[in-house]
Design a protein around this motif. Structure first.
Motif, PDB file in Angstrom:
ATOM      1  N   LEU A 161      -2.514  17.014  -5.421  1.00  0.00           N
ATOM      2  CA  LEU A 161      -3.172  15.884  -4.747  1.00  0.00           C
ATOM      3  C   LEU A 161      -3.465  16.249  -3.294  1.00  0.00           C
ATOM      4  O   LEU A 161      -2.770  17.076  -2.696  1.00  0.00           O
ATOM      5  CB  LEU A 161      -2.248  14.655  -4.762  1.00  0.00           C
ATOM      6  CG  LEU A 161      -1.889  14.097  -6.133  1.00  0.00           C
ATOM      7  CD1 LEU A 161      -0.846  12.975  -5.976  1.00  0.00           C
ATOM      8  CD2 LEU A 161      -3.138  13.550  -6.832  1.00  0.00           C
ATOM      9  N   SER A 162      -4.484  15.626  -2.721  1.00  0.00           N
ATOM     10  CA  SER A 162      -4.743  15.786  -1.288  1.00  0.00           C
ATOM     11  C   SER A 162      -3.520  15.292  -0.520  1.00  0.00           C
ATOM     12  O   SER A 162      -3.010  14.200  -0.772  1.00  0.00           O
ATOM     13  CB  SER A 162      -5.993  14.967  -0.917  1.00  0.00           C
ATOM     14  OG  SER A 162      -6.079  14.825   0.476  1.00  0.00           O
ATOM     15  N   GLY A 163      -3.024  16.106   0.405  1.00  0.00           N
ATOM     16  CA  GLY A 163      -1.796  15.756   1.141  1.00  0.00           C
ATOM     17  C   GLY A 163      -0.540  15.993   0.331  1.00  0.00           C
ATOM     18  O   GLY A 163       0.537  15.534   0.713  1.00  0.00           O
ATOM     19  N   GLY A 164      -0.689  16.702  -0.799  1.00  0.00           N
ATOM     20  CA  GLY A 164       0.455  16.872  -1.689  1.00  0.00           C
ATOM     21  C   GLY A 164       1.165  18.198  -1.524  1.00  0.00           C
ATOM     22  O   GLY A 164       0.679  19.125  -0.882  1.00  0.00           O
ATOM     23  N   ASN A 165       2.339  18.267  -2.154  1.00  0.00           N
ATOM     24  CA  ASN A 165       3.220  19.430  -2.069  1.00  0.00           C
ATOM     25  C   ASN A 165       3.965  19.495  -3.406  1.00  0.00           C
ATOM     26  O   ASN A 165       4.476  18.477  -3.888  1.00  0.00           O
ATOM     27  CB  ASN A 165       4.199  19.189  -0.902  1.00  0.00           C
ATOM     28  CG  ASN A 165       5.115  20.369  -0.653  1.00  0.00           C
ATOM     29  OD1 ASN A 165       5.411  21.161  -1.559  1.00  0.00           O
ATOM     30  ND2 ASN A 165       5.577  20.493   0.596  1.00  0.00           N
ATOM     31  N   ALA A 166       4.004  20.672  -4.004  1.00  0.00           N
ATOM     32  CA  ALA A 166       4.668  20.787  -5.307  1.00  0.00           C
ATOM     33  C   ALA A 166       6.185  20.610  -5.203  1.00  0.00           C
ATOM     34  O   ALA A 166       6.866  20.354  -6.191  1.00  0.00           O
ATOM     35  CB  ALA A 166       4.347  22.132  -5.952  1.00  0.00           C
TER      36      ALA A 166
ATOM     37  N   PRO B  67      -2.189   8.788   4.254  1.00  0.00           N
ATOM     38  CA  PRO B  67      -2.129   7.683   5.231  1.00  0.00           C
ATOM     39  C   PRO B  67      -2.990   6.477   4.866  1.00  0.00           C
ATOM     40  O   PRO B  67      -2.646   5.347   5.211  1.00  0.00           O
ATOM     41  CB  PRO B  67      -2.606   8.346   6.532  1.00  0.00           C
ATOM     42  CG  PRO B  67      -2.263   9.793   6.346  1.00  0.00           C
ATOM     43  CD  PRO B  67      -2.506  10.072   4.880  1.00  0.00           C
ATOM     44  N   ASN B  68      -4.088   6.677   4.154  1.00  0.00           N
ATOM     45  CA  ASN B  68      -4.923   5.535   3.773  1.00  0.00           C
ATOM     46  C   ASN B  68      -4.433   4.849   2.506  1.00  0.00           C
ATOM     47  O   ASN B  68      -4.938   3.792   2.142  1.00  0.00           O
ATOM     48  CB  ASN B  68      -6.378   5.969   3.586  1.00  0.00           C
ATOM     49  CG  ASN B  68      -7.001   6.358   4.917  1.00  0.00           C
ATOM     50  OD1 ASN B  68      -6.665   5.790   5.963  1.00  0.00           O
ATOM     51  ND2 ASN B  68      -7.884   7.352   4.889  1.00  0.00           N
ATOM     52  N   GLY B  69      -3.508   5.481   1.833  1.00  0.00           N
ATOM     53  CA  GLY B  69      -2.968   4.841   0.631  1.00  0.00           C
ATOM     54  C   GLY B  69      -3.401   5.537  -0.640  1.00  0.00           C
ATOM     55  O   GLY B  69      -4.537   5.992  -0.764  1.00  0.00           O
TER      56      GLY B  69
ATOM     57  N   ASN C 289       0.862  -1.186   0.000  1.00  0.00           N
ATOM     58  CA  ASN C 289       0.000   0.000   0.000  1.00  0.00           C
ATOM     59  C   ASN C 289       0.902   1.241   0.000  1.00  0.00           C
ATOM     60  O   ASN C 289       1.683   1.449   0.933  1.00  0.00           O
ATOM     61  CB  ASN C 289      -0.878  -0.035   1.257  1.00  0.00           C
ATOM     62  CG  ASN C 289      -1.870   1.105   1.308  1.00  0.00           C
ATOM     63  OD1 ASN C 289      -2.453   1.471   0.285  1.00  0.00           O
ATOM     64  ND2 ASN C 289      -2.067   1.676   2.493  1.00  0.00           N
ATOM     65  N   ILE C 290       0.807   2.047  -1.058  1.00  0.00           N
ATOM     66  CA  ILE C 290       1.677   3.220  -1.190  1.00  0.00           C
ATOM     67  C   ILE C 290       1.101   4.375  -0.379  1.00  0.00           C
ATOM     68  O   ILE C 290       0.047   4.916  -0.728  1.00  0.00           O
ATOM     69  CB  ILE C 290       1.800   3.639  -2.674  1.00  0.00           C
ATOM     70  CG1 ILE C 290       2.335   2.466  -3.511  1.00  0.00           C
ATOM     71  CG2 ILE C 290       2.721   4.859  -2.809  1.00  0.00           C
ATOM     72  CD1 ILE C 290       2.236   2.710  -5.029  1.00  0.00           C
ATOM     73  N   VAL C 291       1.775   4.769   0.700  1.00  0.00           N
ATOM     74  CA  VAL C 291       1.251   5.846   1.554  1.00  0.00           C
ATOM     75  C   VAL C 291       1.978   7.174   1.339  1.00  0.00           C
ATOM     76  O   VAL C 291       1.532   8.200   1.881  1.00  0.00           O
ATOM     77  CB  VAL C 291       1.293   5.478   3.055  1.00  0.00           C
ATOM     78  CG1 VAL C 291       0.343   4.310   3.338  1.00  0.00           C
ATOM     79  CG2 VAL C 291       2.713   5.155   3.505  1.00  0.00           C
ATOM     80  N   ALA C 292       3.078   7.141   0.586  1.00  0.00           N
ATOM     81  CA  ALA C 292       3.781   8.406   0.317  1.00  0.00           C
ATOM     82  C   ALA C 292       4.682   8.230  -0.895  1.00  0.00           C
ATOM     83  O   ALA C 292       5.159   7.128  -1.171  1.00  0.00           O
ATOM     84  CB  ALA C 292       4.612   8.835   1.524  1.00  0.00           C
ATOM     85  N   VAL C 293       4.863   9.348  -1.626  1.00  0.00           N
ATOM     86  CA  VAL C 293       5.791   9.375  -2.755  1.00  0.00           C
ATOM     87  C   VAL C 293       6.496  10.711  -2.718  1.00  0.00           C
ATOM     88  O   VAL C 293       5.864  11.745  -2.426  1.00  0.00           O
ATOM     89  CB  VAL C 293       5.063   9.242  -4.115  1.00  0.00           C
ATOM     90  CG1 VAL C 293       6.074   9.067  -5.257  1.00  0.00           C
ATOM     91  CG2 VAL C 293       4.065   8.094  -4.119  1.00  0.00           C
ATOM     92  N   SER C 294       7.797  10.688  -3.019  1.00  0.00           N
ATOM     93  CA  SER C 294       8.521  11.945  -3.122  1.00  0.00           C
ATOM     94  C   SER C 294       9.429  11.870  -4.336  1.00  0.00           C
ATOM     95  O   SER C 294      10.054  10.836  -4.586  1.00  0.00           O
ATOM     96  CB  SER C 294       9.344  12.177  -1.848  1.00  0.00           C
ATOM     97  OG  SER C 294       9.934  13.460  -1.894  1.00  0.00           O
ATOM     98  N   ASP C 295       9.432  12.948  -5.120  1.00  0.00           N
ATOM     99  CA  ASP C 295      10.226  12.944  -6.351  1.00  0.00           C
ATOM    100  C   ASP C 295      10.680  14.367  -6.645  1.00  0.00           C
ATOM    101  O   ASP C 295       9.870  15.300  -6.594  1.00  0.00           O
ATOM    102  CB  ASP C 295       9.361  12.406  -7.506  1.00  0.00           C
ATOM    103  CG  ASP C 295      10.120  12.367  -8.811  1.00  0.00           C
ATOM    104  OD1 ASP C 295      10.827  11.365  -9.039  1.00  0.00           O
ATOM    105  OD2 ASP C 295      10.017  13.330  -9.606  1.00  0.00           O
TER     106      ASP C 295
ATOM    107  N   GLY D 145       7.360  16.518  -6.913  1.00  0.00           N
ATOM    108  CA  GLY D 145       6.919  16.970  -5.591  1.00  0.00           C
ATOM    109  C   GLY D 145       6.727  15.787  -4.660  1.00  0.00           C
ATOM    110  O   GLY D 145       7.316  14.722  -4.864  1.00  0.00           O
ATOM    111  N   SER D 146       5.880  15.987  -3.627  1.00  0.00           N
ATOM    112  CA  SER D 146       5.697  14.889  -2.675  1.00  0.00           C
ATOM    113  C   SER D 146       4.256  14.835  -2.210  1.00  0.00           C
ATOM    114  O   SER D 146       3.507  15.804  -2.330  1.00  0.00           O
ATOM    115  CB  SER D 146       6.650  15.042  -1.487  1.00  0.00           C
ATOM    116  OG  SER D 146       6.513  16.310  -0.891  1.00  0.00           O
TER     117      SER D 146
END
Lengths: 353, 353
Positions: free
Chosen positions: A74-79, A53-55, A38-44, A48-49
């Protein structure tokens, strides 16, 4: 059934391929391997990132054609990418490190690994840098935090040569190894056997996507040198640094060298090797070698990689397979997670007993 | 430190090589693997049988030049072999089965394994017969008795292809395999490429000790067929019997067939293979095939064996190494004991927790 929450650090070819596998294989893995991812976070750096928490839906993540900074929408996202915050605060069990390899000091990947391990998160990586430069420190850090540091994909992508040696050859007494550890240079040598000169063969490798715009690391042996360090430290218990390994590439070989060898049934190969000396020290090297017919590496063609382990009780035992590729390298990450899962399951059984 | 008491059933080349290793390697194994081996019983059709609860000296056992019935002169010895009594009553933790392979019903080795497992003893074996014919039954029997049945040496001697597939390729989705699984026939094909006819190549293999007086099982593929059954059942979850696998050998190949292939860069190899069909069934076969340059098995020379696993996520992953040899096959037994030790250690930790 177990769910592992994972944070992807870097969203280039490899982690994107892992997300593609997650999108279609989770039901199969649940049945055959006993877990889902279950992917709960991505950073690139580019995109961005995002923390969810729910996936995050893996299919959406793969198919959305994000522009620069696109995770910000995205919800919970950051550029902006914030690897440190993502690694330290995302509710992940496992951090999947697949950023670029820095052959000098392994950064920023070494820091990524440190942050994750110190936060009590397992690390799986395909990144040669932190493994070649800091494996001993990172393994100790993992142990101190009761988590795992796994890196099968740092050599030969998903071809499991590290785990093969460790899980199946105990007691065979590995004395050294020779390997064809860079597919680009092996492809170039093969094309030179067929008559091309070095520059034309490199240009063809670039056109096919095997070689990068600057092919230096591939053809001068620097990529192989990192892999020799990793394998020597892992399989022979050495403590080598890249600068300890002598390094010569293939750029000085001429078509006439190649063809002279072929006339006597020999083939030039770029061989990464290490051997345990009589006094217990380990010597590593990268150099072009003429291999005779019958040597286990002579028949390794094209972009295939291979390692031949020289053992006391079995003589040479050789494994060959892909040395690159998005899905192949993503499989290495899966195989590391399988190893973590099996160790965790054994621990869980122990605690329950 | 753990001591495993072992009973050797059969004292031909393989178990004799294991005793030779025990005589010199126990201190190394104690340090690196965490156990020593102690031979508490031996039974051999020619030499008789002996039980020695405190252990026989491995060096003496190897160096004494016993005549027929010679074990009868040892304390606890009997000039007649009594495998059943030895297996059932010797104070052994592990029964090491290395008697001759019977390709029809696997006997008497299947009975040896049953007696041992029913007596609560682990079994390690290099004998293809019981594995090809009764693995499913014997694995169930082992499970019911909370002991292990291990047989890495039944295919490719000590080259750990079975354990490699099981311990390092989970999730890669093995769809089938192709293998060069008989060194004698591969040696014969190699000599035919160099100009010998079939009969002369076989005679040379016999002179070198590769082929037996009756080379039928090697050159007609019957030996390979048993190995295909073992690998298909193990790696693909099949339930094949030897008669389910089509079988053609190399005796009908002529020097002109071989040389015609060579002119187009191809090589004839005796290939044992199995594949999972679309409907889930498994088809196994043994047949000579012309392999092109670039196929992972084309470069496998002489008496070397190799298996190329066709996987969904990695494509072909190939392992090559020795397929025969006294010490190499004895190593397979050691690797099985390492596997038992590691599993027992995990269990012990669980119980202690």
């Amino acid at each position: 059934m177990k769910i592992y929450n994972i944070a992807l650090i870097g969203f280039g070819g490899v982690n994107r391929a892992l997300a593609e596998l997650i999108a279609i294989k989770n039901p199969l893995w649940e049945r055959d391997l006993g877990f889902r991812l279950n992917i709960v976070a991505v950073s690139d750096l580019h995109l961005g990132s995002v923390i969810s928490p729910n996936g995050l839906d893996a299919k959406t993540l793969v198919e959305a054609n994000f522009a620069k900074g696109g995770f910000g929408r995205l919800s919970g996202g950051n550029a902006e990418a914030d690897n440190e915050a993502i690694i330290k605060t995302a509710p992940a069990d496992i951090v999947v490190e697949a950023t670029f390899t820095n052959p000098m000091d392994g950064e920023p990947a070494v820091s990524h690994c440190r942050w994750a391990l110190n936060s009590g998160k397992h690390v799986v990586t395909t990144n040669k840098g932190p493994v070649a430069i800091a494996a001993r420190e990172l393994k100790a850090l993992a142990k101190a935090n009761s988590v795992h540091f796994e890196y099968e994909g740092s050599v030969m992508s998903g071809t499991p040569v590290i785990r093969m040696a460790e899980k199946t050859l105990a007691g065979a007494e590995v004395k050294g190894f020779e390997g064809i550890l860079n597919g680009t240079s092996n492809f170039v040598l093969g094309r030179m056997e067929e008559g091309l000169d070095f520059a034309s063969a490199v240009a063809e490798a670039q056109a096919l996507g095997y070689a990068e715009a600057d092919p230096t690391a591939d053809v001068e042996g620097f990529d192989v040198r990192l892999k020799v360090v990793i394998l020597a430290n892992e399989l022979l218990g050495a403590n080598l640094k890249p600068e300890d390994v002598s390094c010569n590439g293939i750029s000085k070989l001429s078509p006439s060298d190649i063809q002279a060898a072929a006339k006597t049934g020999r083939r030039w190969k770029l061989v990464g090797s290490a051997v345990r000396n009589a006094d217990g020290t380990i010597t590593g090297s990268v150099a072009p070698k003429q291999l005779a017919l019958g040597h286990p590496l002579t028949g390794v063609n094209g972009a295939t990689n291979a390692v031949s382990l020289n053992t006391e009780l079995l003589g040479p035992v050789t494994m060959s397979g892909p040395g690159a590729g998005r899905v192949e390298t993503a499989y290495a990450l899966l195989s590391d997670i399988v190893a973590i899962h099996n160790a965790q399951s054994a621990n869980f059984a122990k605690e329950a007993a």
